[in-house]
Design an enzyme around this catalytic site. Structure first.
Site, PDB file in Angstrom:
ATOM      1  CG  ASP A   1      -2.002   1.056   1.157  1.00 59.33           C
ATOM      2  OD1 ASP A   1      -2.221   1.614   0.062  1.00 59.33           O
ATOM      3  OD2 ASP A   1      -2.628   1.330   2.204  1.00 59.33           O
ATOM      4  CG  LEU A   2       5.425   2.460  -1.342  1.00 59.19           C
ATOM      5  CD1 LEU A   2       5.691   2.624   0.143  1.00 59.19           C
ATOM      6  CD2 LEU A   2       6.584   1.763  -2.035  1.00 59.19           C
TER       7      LEU A   2
END
Length: 284
Positions: A192-193
């Site tokens: 979830d960058l």
């Protein structure tokens, strides 16, 4: 917070001097805790957040074990009087500069070079507050089409956000992915960058936070970095010095962003519908 104070003091073996809310607490309450011996970050929430905090701690520890890129140290995770919590070290941060983006890109590439035998993870976790299915698979195309796109498509239909007729079949999805994905290795991912999930410490050390970790195609993380901005060009230059761009890169970025756009559609509603439709019409 008050219900946890004495319990946290026992864990830390010191007194809490003060605490204040931090931004970014969309899913849970987040506090900076000051003690006589140092500062910490506390996440706490309702009873149903227990498994979410446990998954986050697992992800942080998994990333830390690679010794490629830093994460805040997990001090404790658990529940007290039915109030779940996650206690971590506090990292004082600064505004990133060119050198910091270089280091972040390089270290993320080194992190992505940590491989496993299968895609997925031994346990399921969360993307935001949504369930993320990590059933292991030897086949990336099967894993991504079923555990990522398939799960989110089903949720969107159940919430009335997509019509079943708008969704491509599993066969269609797999055929498109087969034409674009080859020789994909199971790289460890943050998952979830976006720009809110990394920080640069005062000394220039990059840290990853709030992971949704699993083993997948490294470009999934890159796709998320490009979705909402917040990563400088120096980041991508440093990253691709280690992991070069290959054929069909832009198409894969689109298809990996589709997962995150479906997640945002399911979390935040119809404002993401047109972005989802744009990719569906382009590839299906």
């Amino acid at each position: 917070m008050e219900v946890l104070t004495s319990h946290l003091e026992d864990i830390l073996n010191t007194s809490i001097v003060s605490y204040r809310p931090l931004s970014g607490g969309d899913i849970s309450a987040v506090f900076k805790i000051e003690t006589k011996t140092g500062a910490y970050v506390l996440k706490c929430g309702a009873k149903e957040k227990t498994s979410l905090f446990e998954a986050e701690a697992q992800g942080l520890n998994l990333i830390a074990k690679t010794q490629t890129i830093a994460t805040p140290k997990v001090i404790a995770v658990g529940a007290h009087h039915e109030t779940p919590y996650l206690l971590m070290e506090f990292i004082a941060s600064k505004t990133p500069e060119k050198e910091d983006y270089n280091k972040l890109g390089n270290q993320l590439a080194q992190f992505h070079n940590c491989y496993a035998e299968q895609f997925g993870l031994s346990s399921d976790n969360f993307i935001g507050s949504l369930f993320q299915k990590n059933t292991p698979s030897k086949n990336w195309i099967d894993f991504y089409s079923i555990n990522r796109l398939g799960v989110q498509f089903e949720l969107a239909v159940s919430q009335g956000l997509l019509n079943p007729k708008e969704i491509p079949s599993q066969k269609e999805i797999k055929n498109v992915l087969k034409s674009l994905c080859s020789d994909v290795k199971p790289s460890l991912l943050h998952g979830d960058l976006w720009s809110g999930n990394y920080i640069i410490a005062k000394d220039g050390t990059p840290y990853l936070i709030d992971p949704a970790t699993y083993y997948g195609h490294a470009e999934v993380d890159i796709a998320m970095t490009k979705l909402f901005g917040g990563f400088g060009s120096h980041f991508y230059e440093a990253y691709h010095d280690v992991i070069p761009i290959s054929n069909h890169y832009n198409e894969r970025i689109d298809l990996y962003q589709l997962y995150y756009l479906l997640v945002h559609l399911n979390l935040f509603g119809r404002s993401y519908y047109n972005s989802v439709q744009r990719i569906l019409k382009r590839y299906f």
